[in-house]
Write a protein that holds these residues in place. Structure first.
Motif, PDB file in Angstrom:
ATOM      1  N   THR A   1     -14.358   2.956   6.743  1.00 29.46           N
ATOM      2  CA  THR A   1     -13.824   1.845   5.950  1.00 29.46           C
ATOM      3  C   THR A   1     -13.747   0.539   6.728  1.00 29.46           C
ATOM      4  N   ARG A   2     -13.638   0.626   8.054  1.00 30.16           N
ATOM      5  CA  ARG A   2     -13.518  -0.589   8.862  1.00 30.16           C
ATOM      6  C   ARG A   2     -14.613  -0.678   9.923  1.00 30.16           C
ATOM      7  N   TRP A   3     -15.732  -0.015   9.663  1.00 23.48           N
ATOM      8  CA  TRP A   3     -16.820  -0.016  10.637  1.00 23.48           C
ATOM      9  C   TRP A   3     -17.264  -1.436  10.989  1.00 23.48           C
ATOM     10  N   ALA A   4     -17.311  -2.309  10.004  1.00 24.22           N
ATOM     11  CA  ALA A   4     -17.783  -3.675  10.260  1.00 24.22           C
ATOM     12  C   ALA A   4     -16.908  -4.404  11.277  1.00 24.22           C
ATOM     13  N   ASP A   5     -15.642  -3.994  11.392  1.00 26.95           N
ATOM     14  CA  ASP A   5     -14.746  -4.624  12.366  1.00 26.95           C
ATOM     15  C   ASP A   5     -15.013  -4.147  13.794  1.00 26.95           C
ATOM     16  N   MET A   6     -15.821  -3.110  13.935  1.00 23.88           N
ATOM     17  CA  MET A   6     -16.103  -2.572  15.264  1.00 23.88           C
ATOM     18  C   MET A   6     -17.296  -3.253  15.922  1.00 23.88           C
ATOM     19  N   VAL A   7     -18.094  -3.980  15.154  1.00 19.60           N
ATOM     20  CA  VAL A   7     -19.314  -4.598  15.694  1.00 19.60           C
ATOM     21  C   VAL A   7     -19.066  -6.098  15.881  1.00 19.60           C
ATOM     22  N   HIS A   8     -18.566  -6.451  17.034  1.00 20.71           N
ATOM     23  CA  HIS A   8     -18.318  -7.847  17.387  1.00 20.71           C
ATOM     24  C   HIS A   8     -18.026  -7.887  18.880  1.00 20.71           C
ATOM     25  N   PRO A   9     -18.172  -9.033  19.518  1.00 20.66           N
ATOM     26  CA  PRO A   9     -18.614 -10.299  18.935  1.00 20.66           C
ATOM     27  C   PRO A   9     -20.135 -10.406  18.961  1.00 20.66           C
ATOM     28  N   VAL A  10     -20.656 -11.418  18.293  1.00 18.74           N
ATOM     29  CA  VAL A  10     -22.061 -11.763  18.461  1.00 18.74           C
ATOM     30  C   VAL A  10     -22.262 -12.261  19.894  1.00 18.74           C
ATOM     31  N   ILE A  11     -23.323 -11.805  20.529  1.00 16.48           N
ATOM     32  CA  ILE A  11     -23.651 -12.262  21.882  1.00 16.48           C
ATOM     33  C   ILE A  11     -24.601 -13.438  21.720  1.00 16.48           C
ATOM     34  N   ASP A  12     -24.030 -14.638  21.642  1.00 16.32           N
ATOM     35  CA  ASP A  12     -24.766 -15.820  21.208  1.00 16.32           C
ATOM     36  C   ASP A  12     -25.979 -16.135  22.078  1.00 16.32           C
ATOM     37  N   HIS A  13     -25.838 -15.961  23.372  1.00 22.29           N
ATOM     38  CA  HIS A  13     -26.963 -16.274  24.251  1.00 22.29           C
ATOM     39  C   HIS A  13     -28.151 -15.344  23.964  1.00 22.29           C
ATOM     40  N   SER A  14     -27.882 -14.073  23.723  1.00 21.06           N
ATOM     41  CA  SER A  14     -28.955 -13.137  23.391  1.00 21.06           C
ATOM     42  C   SER A  14     -29.634 -13.513  22.085  1.00 21.06           C
ATOM     43  N   VAL A  15     -28.845 -13.918  21.107  1.00 18.30           N
ATOM     44  CA  VAL A  15     -29.427 -14.345  19.834  1.00 18.30           C
ATOM     45  C   VAL A  15     -30.305 -15.575  20.050  1.00 18.30           C
ATOM     46  N   ALA A  16     -29.846 -16.498  20.890  1.00 18.46           N
ATOM     47  CA  ALA A  16     -30.641 -17.690  21.191  1.00 18.46           C
ATOM     48  C   ALA A  16     -31.958 -17.310  21.867  1.00 18.46           C
ATOM     49  N   LEU A  17     -31.929 -16.299  22.740  1.00 17.52           N
ATOM     50  CA  LEU A  17     -33.156 -15.846  23.385  1.00 17.52           C
ATOM     51  C   LEU A  17     -34.123 -15.248  22.365  1.00 17.52           C
ATOM     52  N   LEU A  18     -33.597 -14.448  21.456  1.00 15.22           N
ATOM     53  CA  LEU A  18     -34.434 -13.883  20.394  1.00 15.22           C
ATOM     54  C   LEU A  18     -35.134 -15.000  19.618  1.00 15.22           C
ATOM     55  N   ARG A  19     -34.371 -16.000  19.250  1.00 14.96           N
ATOM     56  CA  ARG A  19     -34.933 -17.084  18.439  1.00 14.96           C
ATOM     57  C   ARG A  19     -35.864 -17.978  19.250  1.00 14.96           C
ATOM     58  N   ALA A  20     -35.584 -18.128  20.543  1.00 18.39           N
ATOM     59  CA  ALA A  20     -36.496 -18.899  21.389  1.00 18.39           C
ATOM     60  C   ALA A  20     -37.843 -18.201  21.504  1.00 18.39           C
ATOM     61  N   LEU A  21     -37.819 -16.893  21.642  1.00 15.84           N
ATOM     62  CA  LEU A  21     -39.064 -16.140  21.698  1.00 15.84           C
ATOM     63  C   LEU A  21     -39.850 -16.280  20.398  1.00 15.84           C
ATOM     64  N   ARG A  22     -39.156 -16.122  19.295  1.00 19.05           N
ATOM     65  CA  ARG A  22     -39.833 -16.275  18.002  1.00 19.05           C
ATOM     66  C   ARG A  22     -40.397 -17.681  17.839  1.00 19.05           C
ATOM     67  N   GLY A  23     -39.664 -18.675  18.309  1.00 17.17           N
ATOM     68  CA  GLY A  23     -40.129 -20.043  18.207  1.00 17.17           C
ATOM     69  C   GLY A  23     -41.403 -20.300  18.990  1.00 17.17           C
TER      70      GLY A  23
END
Length: 213
Positions: free
Chosen positions: A77-99
């Motif tokens: 019921t609260r699984w979504a509360d277990m997945v945090h925080p977003v690791i912003d730098h990693s997300v930026a790396l993903l998007r930089a690669l795609r770019g």
């Protein structure tokens, strides 16, 4: 040899996955330690990652451990509360690669239902060119079969794959198959790896809001 496909793990690479931290906040560290000692939550979660129904598995475990019934049900019921925080730098790396036109894939231990929930909550999980999700294939890392599934789908040989994972055993399994692999302990280390591989410049790999010069 420059990698041609970058493969991301998700949990603790792009988003945090620490259920113990969630339970510490809800029931306190002492109760959480007893819960995890008495109830095989990790084994249950591995079955979900291998394709079992999360709802069915959680409810069965709750029935088997009535003293922890309500706490176990929170895994669903609260699984979504277990997945945090977003690791912003990693997300930026993903998007930089795609770019830069670098194909970005995922190889992740995730249940069918939980991955769908995560995709709805975190839009960057829809950015992958291809995602190999354990629940869909009913096999989890570090089983060699899930690496073979990705290899069969990839248009490049294993030595042209660069993989990041937070678990050393998953990294070792990839290396054993000829992949290049990075044991993720911080986004800064992963950024440096991508720079060393010639995929990003230091400026492109810098953490959001920082100056790489």
């Amino acid at each position: 040899m420059r990698p041609e496909i970058v493969v991301f793990d998700i949990g603790n690479v792009l988003i945090g996955w620490q259920p113990d931290r969630f339970y510490d906040g809800v029931i306190g560290p002492g109760a959480r330690q007893r819960l995890f000692a008495e109830v095989p939550l990790t084994a249950m979660n591995e079955r979900v990652d291998a394709g079992a129904s999360m709802q069915d598995e959680v409810q069965a475990l709750a029935r088997a451990h009535p003293a922890w019934h309500d706490e176990i049900l929170m895994w669903h019921t609260r699984w979504a509360d277990m997945v945090h925080p977003v690791i912003d730098h990693s997300v930026a790396l993903l998007r930089a690669l795609r770019g830069k036109g670098v194909p970005v894939w995922a190889l992740t231990n995730f249940g069918v239902e939980t991955y769908r929930i995560a995709q709805g909550r975190f839009d960057f999980l829809n950015d992958f060119d291809r995602a190999i999700v354990s629940g869909h294939h009913r096999v989890i890392k570090p089983d060699p079969r899930i690496y073979a599934i990705l290899e069969d789908a990839a248009p490049v040989p294993p030595e042209r794959l660069l993989f990041a994972d937070d678990r050393a055993d998953n990294v070792a399994a990839a290396i054993a198959r000829g992949w290049r692999a990075h044991h993720f302990t911080s986004p800064a280390g992963w950024a440096a790896c991508l720079v060393d591989a010639g995929l990003l410049s230091p400026e492109e790999a810098a953490a959001p809001g920082t100056d790489a010069t």
